[in-house]
Design a protein around this motif. Structure first.
Motif, PDB file in Angstrom:
ATOM      1  N   TYR A 262       0.516  -1.587   0.056  1.00 18.15           N
ATOM      2  CA  TYR A 262       0.082  -0.258  -0.027  1.00 18.15           C
ATOM      3  C   TYR A 262       1.131   1.147  -0.334  1.00 18.15           C
ATOM      4  O   TYR A 262       1.031   2.386  -0.787  1.00 18.15           O
ATOM      5  CB  TYR A 262      -0.713   0.077   1.467  1.00 18.15           C
ATOM      6  CG  TYR A 262      -1.827   1.179   1.465  1.00 18.15           C
ATOM      7  CD1 TYR A 262      -3.353   0.987   0.939  1.00 18.15           C
ATOM      8  CD2 TYR A 262      -1.173   1.915   1.854  1.00 18.15           C
ATOM      9  CE1 TYR A 262      -3.740   2.244   0.801  1.00 18.15           C
ATOM     10  CE2 TYR A 262      -2.514   3.188   2.076  1.00 18.15           C
ATOM     11  CZ  TYR A 262      -3.394   3.356   1.450  1.00 18.15           C
ATOM     12  OH  TYR A 262      -4.094   4.079   1.812  1.00 18.15           O
ATOM     13  N   ARG A 266       1.482   0.581  -4.222  1.00 21.44           N
ATOM     14  CA  ARG A 266      -0.301   0.762  -4.858  1.00 21.44           C
ATOM     15  C   ARG A 266      -0.424  -0.385  -5.658  1.00 21.44           C
ATOM     16  O   ARG A 266      -1.178  -1.178  -6.587  1.00 21.44           O
ATOM     17  CB  ARG A 266      -1.229   1.905  -5.045  1.00 21.44           C
ATOM     18  CG  ARG A 266      -1.001   2.728  -3.511  1.00 21.44           C
ATOM     19  CD  ARG A 266      -2.182   3.644  -3.296  1.00 21.44           C
ATOM     20  NE  ARG A 266      -2.098   4.262  -1.978  1.00 21.44           N
ATOM     21  CZ  ARG A 266      -2.262   4.755  -1.535  1.00 21.44           C
ATOM     22  NH1 ARG A 266      -3.362   5.111  -2.187  1.00 21.44           N
ATOM     23  NH2 ARG A 266      -1.560   5.952  -0.783  1.00 21.44           N
ATOM     24  N   TYR A 278      -3.855  -6.275  -1.447  1.00 20.29           N
ATOM     25  CA  TYR A 278      -4.188  -5.390  -1.873  1.00 20.29           C
ATOM     26  C   TYR A 278      -5.401  -5.364  -3.420  1.00 20.29           C
ATOM     27  O   TYR A 278      -6.158  -4.695  -3.206  1.00 20.29           O
ATOM     28  CB  TYR A 278      -2.984  -4.736  -2.563  1.00 20.29           C
ATOM     29  CG  TYR A 278      -2.822  -3.178  -2.700  1.00 20.29           C
ATOM     30  CD1 TYR A 278      -3.044  -2.676  -1.546  1.00 20.29           C
ATOM     31  CD2 TYR A 278      -3.392  -3.079  -4.410  1.00 20.29           C
ATOM     32  CE1 TYR A 278      -3.199  -1.698  -2.231  1.00 20.29           C
ATOM     33  CE2 TYR A 278      -3.788  -1.698  -4.531  1.00 20.29           C
ATOM     34  CZ  TYR A 278      -3.873  -1.038  -3.820  1.00 20.29           C
ATOM     35  OH  TYR A 278      -3.855   0.588  -3.868  1.00 20.29           O
ATOM     36  N   SER A 282      -8.275  -3.378  -3.113  1.00 18.02           N
ATOM     37  CA  SER A 282      -9.067  -2.228  -4.039  1.00 18.02           C
ATOM     38  C   SER A 282     -10.098  -2.843  -4.820  1.00 18.02           C
ATOM     39  O   SER A 282     -11.072  -1.850  -5.184  1.00 18.02           O
ATOM     40  CB  SER A 282      -7.668  -2.365  -5.328  1.00 18.02           C
ATOM     41  OG  SER A 282      -8.058  -3.535  -5.811  1.00 18.02           O
ATOM     42  N   THR A 286     -11.852   0.624  -3.777  1.00 18.41           N
ATOM     43  CA  THR A 286     -11.349   0.771  -5.164  1.00 18.41           C
ATOM     44  C   THR A 286     -12.656   1.332  -6.094  1.00 18.41           C
ATOM     45  O   THR A 286     -13.466   1.486  -6.664  1.00 18.41           O
ATOM     46  CB  THR A 286     -10.141   1.438  -5.727  1.00 18.41           C
ATOM     47  OG1 THR A 286      -9.195   0.892  -4.474  1.00 18.41           O
ATOM     48  CG2 THR A 286      -9.674   2.360  -6.662  1.00 18.41           C
TER      49      THR A 286
END
Lengths: 324, 282
Positions: A262, A266, A278, A282, A286
């Motif tokens: 992160y 990212r 991750y 996301s 996201t």
């Protein structure tokens, strides 16, 4: 004294009615009242772990954007995952991080611990060895996020230390956008993780070596065994339990790695450093493909649980061996 | 006696350690040689490389950015300059983050230790039926990746008005960490001297009295270790605080540093200052 002496008769009289039953019943009676002490922990576990995990499994069978009602789609998310290159990339990178967090630090850690213990300590004193050990351990005291910020600064393409130093020694041609280039980003992140982990393995293995009988080393030395012979025939076999535990625990940690990714990349550029943790994050927050992210998280949980069970079985077997 | 006499003044430690000075005297000092020094220098070089990033952060956090641009990152600053640190400190309201981290870590540590003690008391002293399975299930809470819990926790905490509140995160982290504490304390209490408990029971002590007057004082040192662990883990924890504490006034030190790493990249000494600020409390 006088207050104590009358005591013994009283307990026996109180005990006798209970012992009329079988001893097993007595034990059951006493243990029943202890359930209430398990209550807070059990309620917490159900509310924070069991129910959310069940909900996550349910989400993984739905298509849901985080608002409105989830639509049940069966195993569609899992079928999609199998065809998604980002998913395979994330688990492939987990493999690379197992190398960076478990395999390399363990190998280096055993070697460094052996050098410190069997070479530096006898020649230059234990003080030199413990100063060096403390230096190797230092990165471990950092919060991982701080380590990430620190290395992001070292890797910074324009004014970062690494590129500035390369310029300074006339190797300006080797300048890289270390974290921003898909060719180097993975290696750059792995380097940070190795740096973080070495201290842990060195300290564990040195502690392990201090329990080894020094007579083993002395006898080998008298028999003319060189340092590498002692390393292969004494150090590694003696450290086997520690090596196994360290390998398994650090592998589990490598599968869960999130904060360094992160902070440093990212997951990018593109998907060049993406990891399962991750990837699911996301998807959750996201791209808000909650069902899809939940499927990734469920698979990760399955994998980690399998490894954890292996670990627990290994440890209980070892503990039994100890008692015998 | 005379043979062991030199040992205590070198290392007052285990018998294993005591052997070492003898070995040193016997053969080592005379055989240091060139290879010995080479190994030492190589190893010291490797160790220096390990701490080099700390050194760089330290010197650059206090270096004026003009000097950084002129002389590069390696040079030792000619003057102490606190602007980068102060800018960072004030810019992110670091006092607030420190306070949040202290409150969160402290309350998680105490609650998690209490929960661990209660559960371990039931499992280790109460010898509950199926305690091995209970422990195994508890351990799941510790090993399960938080990604597999985070979205439901996010949904549930919003429904219960615990989203973006330190209280919500405190409860969640305390439960998750108490799993480890339960495992550790249960194994300690499993080997607790049964005669002591039996005697207390015969004297009519209730279960709570046994917990408070016998078990608690005797496990104090283990509890202290657990509280320290829990405090450090919570302080360093990143994932759940990142998701569940979005507003700046609730963020912890770790989260604020992580969020910061995307910004500030134009000022060369700002990240050094930020990482120094992150190191200092440790």
């Amino acid at each position: 004294m006088t207050a104590v002496t009358p005591a013994p008769p009283a307990p026996t009289s109180r005990k006798s009615p209970r012992t009329t039953g079988t001893p097993r019943r007595t034990a059951r009676e006493t243990s029943r009242g202890y359930w209430i002490y398990l209550l807070p922990g059990a309620v917490g576990f159900i509310a924070i772990v069991a129910i959310p995990f069940g909900m996550n499994l349910y989400y993984s069978l739905t298509s849901w954007r985080g608002v409105g009602t989830p639509k049940f789609v069966g195993l569609d998310n899992y079928i999609r995952l199998v065809a998604d290159p980002a998913f395979w990339a994330s688990f492939l990178h987990s493999g690379a991080f197992i190398v960076a967090m478990a395999v390399i630090p363990t190998a280096l850690g055993v070697f460094l611990a052996a050098v410190l213990f069997d070479y530096i300590a006898p020649k230059f004193g234990t003080r030199a060895a413990s100063i060096l050990r403390a230096m190797f351990y230092l990165p471990q005291i950092l919060p991982i996020v701080v380590a990430g910020v620190l290395w992001k600064w070292l890797y910074q393409p324009q004014y970062g230390i690494l590129n500035t130093v390369l310029d300074g020694v006339g190797l300006g041609g080797l300048r890289q956008n270390w974290l921003g280039d898909a060719d180097t980003s993975m290696l750059a992140v792995m380097n940070v993780l190795i740096w973080l982990q070495i201290g842990y393995t060195v300290v564990v293995f040195m502690a392990g070596l201090s329990r080894v009988d020094p007579a083993l080393y002395e006898a080998a030395e008298i028999d003319g065994a060189g340092w590498f012979q002692r390393f292969w025939s004494i150090t590694i076999p003696q450290l086997r339990p520690e090596i196994a535990v360290v390998l398994i625990t650090t592998s589990v940690a490598a599968l869960k790695v999130f904060a360094p990714i992160y902070v440093l990349t990212r997951g990018g550029p593109g998907t060049s450093t993406i990891v399962p943790a991750y990837f699911s994050y996301s998807n959750f927050f996201t791209t808000t493909q909650v069902g899809y992210g939940a499927a990734v998280a469920s698979l990760l949980a399955l994998l980690v649980t399998i490894i954890a069970i292996v670990l627990l079985r290994y440890q209980t077997r070892n503990a039994e061996g100890f008692e015998k | 006696m005379t043979t062991t006499a030199p040992a205590p003044d070198t290392v007052p430690a285990t018998p294993v350690r005591r052997q070492k000075p003898a070995r040193t005297n016997r053969n080592a000092r005379s055989r240091r040689g060139i290879s010995g020094w080479t190994v030492l220098i190589l190893l010291a070089g490797a160790a220096a490389l390990m701490i080099f990033p700390f050194w760089l952060a330290l010197i650059n956090a206090f270096k004026p950015s003009t000097e950084y641009i002129a002389d590069g990152p390696i040079g030792i600053p000619t003057q102490l300059d606190f602007t980068a640190i102060i800018d960072f400190w004030v810019g992110v309201n670091f006092n607030q983050k420190l306070l949040n981290s202290v409150i969160l870590s402290g309350s998680v540590a105490l609650i998690a230790a209490t929960l661990s003690l209660l559960s371990a008391f039931a499992i280790g002293i109460g010898r509950l039926k199926g305690r091995v399975w209970i422990l195994a299930v508890f351990m799941l809470a510790f090993t399960i990746p938080q990604e597999a819990l985070v979205y439901p926790l996010f949904v549930l905490s919003r429904e219960l008005n615990l989203y973006d509140s330190l209280l919500g995160v405190t409860i969640i982290l305390a439960v998750l960490q108490s799993a480890f504490g339960t495992y550790m304390l249960a194994s300690v209490l499993g080997s607790f001297p049964m005669e002591v408990l039996e005697a207390a029971r015969l004297d009519g002590a209730s279960r709570f009295q046994i917990l408070r007057l016998i078990v608690l004082p005797l496990t104090r040192s283990t509890l202290a270790v657990l509280v320290t662990f829990f405090f450090i883990w919570t302080w360093n924890d990143f994932f759940l605080p990142l998701v569940l504490l979005p507003s700046a006034s609730n963020q912890t030190v770790s989260v604020s540093l992580g969020a910061l790493s995307g910004q500030y990249t134009s000022d060369p000494t700002a990240l050094a200052a930020a990482s120094m600020a992150g190191i200092l409390p440790a």
